[in-house]
Design a protein around this motif. Structure first.
Motif, short mmCIF file in Angstrom:
data_model
loop_
_atom_site.label_atom_id
_atom_site.label_comp_id
_atom_site.label_asym_id
_atom_site.label_seq_id
_atom_site.Cartn_x
_atom_site.Cartn_y
_atom_site.Cartn_z
N LYS A 36 2.05 9.56 -5.63
CA LYS A 36 1.70 8.71 -7.00
C LYS A 36 0.25 8.64 -7.54
O LYS A 36 -0.31 8.88 -8.52
CB LYS A 36 2.42 7.42 -6.88
N SER A 37 -0.63 8.40 -6.53
CA SER A 37 -2.02 8.05 -6.67
C SER A 37 -2.44 9.58 -7.11
O SER A 37 -3.35 9.56 -7.90
CB SER A 37 -2.73 7.53 -5.43
N THR A 38 -2.29 10.61 -6.25
CA THR A 38 -2.62 11.74 -6.54
C THR A 38 -2.46 12.42 -8.05
O THR A 38 -3.43 12.74 -8.66
CB THR A 38 -1.99 12.72 -5.60
N GLY B 212 -2.66 2.54 -14.52
CA GLY B 212 -2.90 1.18 -13.08
C GLY B 212 -2.32 1.96 -11.77
O GLY B 212 -1.20 2.26 -12.09
N ASP B 213 -2.97 1.94 -10.85
CA ASP B 213 -2.52 2.21 -9.47
C ASP B 213 -2.24 1.20 -8.75
O ASP B 213 -3.17 0.52 -8.17
CB ASP B 213 -3.36 3.18 -8.76
N GLU B 214 -1.12 0.68 -8.71
CA GLU B 214 -0.57 -0.70 -8.06
C GLU B 214 -1.63 -1.69 -8.49
O GLU B 214 -2.10 -2.43 -7.47
CB GLU B 214 -0.57 -0.52 -6.72
N PRO B 215 -1.79 -2.48 -9.67
CA PRO B 215 -2.71 -3.05 -10.03
C PRO B 215 -2.12 -4.54 -9.60
O PRO B 215 -3.15 -5.71 -9.62
CB PRO B 215 -2.53 -3.10 -11.56
MG LIG Z 1 -1.18 5.15 -3.68
#
Ligand SMILES: [Mg+2]
Ligand SMILES: Nc1ncnc2c1ncn2[C@@H]1O[C@H](COP(=O)(O)OP(=O)(O)O)[C@@H](O)[C@H]1O
Lengths: 223, 242
Positions: free
Chosen positions: A45-47, A167-170
């Protein structure tokens, strides 16, 4: 109108071993849409988000922002696109500790260099008001609570009126009450400001309240 | 010489030559060069008198000293004179070769010491900025993530180094000026030069400019390499590292 389009994006890491992390990802985010991405830890997901936000350029496939091809642009242009068209909120707030809340929010607009300092200051106060933290504007960011810091980070992401916020797990570092506040802010942004949002989350309740959920598994979109 | 013999203007003295003649001379003026080597042994008379004392005819001259407006032209001028009048001419640089060598070696030593100190100080600044970059890694990441380009980030660190250079350079010059004026007022007594009472100091803008230039150049280089590192840092790597 699509604000963000990804066509057949794949990415591999070559070190330590050759592994394909993202496999043929295609997606489209419409203007004003609130989309969440869910999936197990390590599924990529982050990638994916780093690629969509133009920070990571080492991939195959094509990326469009407002129907403009972004893939292959040089670093200078990508920085400009990130500055004006994309707002990013991370799990960690990444505020500059030596600067006041207001200065942190103003920074991306100063880089953009379109408005005068007074206008930028005025805009920044507006964004802080939107997030209900205008009373903290003079404080150093190190004096704020976790929830307040994350709201300042959102205000900073909003300052140049970008087409999309990612947003990455904000809410990953926030307690449930603060997570709720942040969610309500996002909701308000889509409804009132017609902002597009693409948010990675582990929180099922959070995701269920969004317009659409993208499920990922092992670098692929499964639903 | 005047003091040793308790003489004053208007007094008469008698001098004897090697040949046994005696001449009476009147003192018409006193001269002090400041170098005791000269002042202790030298007296001056006019040309005819000198020729008489030595018992020579009035076309006898042992040597002529010529003072030029520009000292650097001396060697060329000496050569020209030699050719023109078929004489031996010695320029001031050759005449004082030993003194010149001494000056050159002293300058060499002081520049070598200064440059060594600057290199050490430069490494200190380099180290500080290098550490600053690791300390500010998150800030670098967010600046890049919010649209600041690599050159923007490099410029931030270069300007830091230049600010250190300017502040440090100016403070150094002020300190240097204060120390040299203290030395300037420090008593300095030497037999060789009785007129000089304190250490001789040369205040020249040139030296201050050289100092400032060295400070700026060394801090620029000390900042350049860390700033290149900051420019190349990948925000994704930094953010992932959290
Ligand atoms: Mg991640
Ligand atoms: N620099 C890297 N080199 C090699 N593998 C990496 C690197 N960064 C991440 N990965 C791997 O890529 C996969 C996806 O990571 P990530 O996108 O952070 O997952 P998520 O955000 O969904 O938890 C993980 O298995 C991780 O180990």
């Amino acid at each position: 109108m699509a604000i963000l389009t990804a066509k057949a994006i794949s990415k591999s890491f070559h070190f330590p071993d050759e592994i394909e992390i993202l496999k043929d990802i295609s997606l489209e985010i419409q203007s004003g849409e609130f989309v969440s991405i869910m999936g197990k830890s390590g599924c990529g997901k982050s990638t994916l988000l780093y690629i969509l936000s133009t920070m990571d350029t080492d991939y195959t496939g094509e990326l469009y922002i407002s129907d403009q091809l972004i893939t292959g642009e040089n670093a200078e242009n990508l920085a400009r696109i990130r500055n004006s068209k994309i707002g990013f909120v991370f799990q960690f707030h990444y505020l500059l500790a030596e600067f006041s809340v207001l200065e942190n929010v103003m920074l991306p607009a100063k880089k953009l260099g379109v408005k005068s300092k007074e206008e930028i200051m005025h805009d920044a106060m507006e964004k802080l008001k939107l997030l209900n933290i205008e009373d903290q504007s003079k404080k150093l960011t190190s004096r704020l609570s976790g929830g307040q810091k994350q709201r300042v980070a959102i205000a900073r992401a909003l300052i140049n009126n970008p087409g999309i916020i990612m947003g990455d797990e904000p809410t990953g570092n926030l307690d449930s009450k603060n997570a709720e506040i942040v969610f309500d802010i996002f909701k308000e942004l889509t409804e009132k400001e017609k902002m597009s949002l693409l948010i990675v989350t582990h929180d099922v309740d959070f995701a269920n309240k969004t317009d659409r959920i993208i499920h990922m598994e092992d670098g692929k979109i499964i639903a | 010489m005047q003091k040793k013999l308790a003489l004053k203007k208007g007094d008469y003295i008698q001098i004897g030559t090697i040949g046994g003649e005696i001449h009476a001379l009147k003192i018409i003026g006193l001269y002090q060069s400041g170098m005791s080597d000269i002042d202790n042994v030298h007296s001056y008379v006019n040309l005819q008198m000198a020729q008489r004392i030595l018992g020579e005819s009035n076309d006898f001259i042992t040597d002529i000293n010529i003072k030029l407006k520009h000292m650097e032209e001396s060697p060329a001028f000496a050569r020209a004179m030699e050719i023109k009048f078929n004489i031996t001419a010695v320029d001031i640089q050759s005449a004082n070769a030993q003194f010149e060598t001494g000056t050159f070696v002293r300058n060499l030593i002081s520049y070598a010491v200064s440059i060594t100190l600057l290199i050490v100080a430069g490494f200190g600044i380099y180290n500080i900025l290098n550490m600053l970059i690791y300390e500010k890694m998150n800030d670098i990441a967010i600046l890049k993530a919010t649209g600041f380009s690599g050159p923007d980030v490099r410029w931030i660190f270069i300007s830091q180094a230049i600010i250190i250079g300017i502040i440090g350079g100016v403070l150094g010059l002020i300190l240097g000026y204060i120390v040299s004026s203290i030395i300037d007022h420090t008593p300095f007594n030497t037999q060789a030069m009785p007129t000089i009472k304190t250490y001789p100091i040369k205040y020249e803008v040139k030296y201050y400019l050289i100092g400032l230039t060295f400070a700026l150049v060394s801090t620029f280089f000390a900042g350049y390499f860390p700033s290149r590192k900051a420019e190349k840092m990948d925000p994704v790597d930094i953010i992932r590292g959290q």
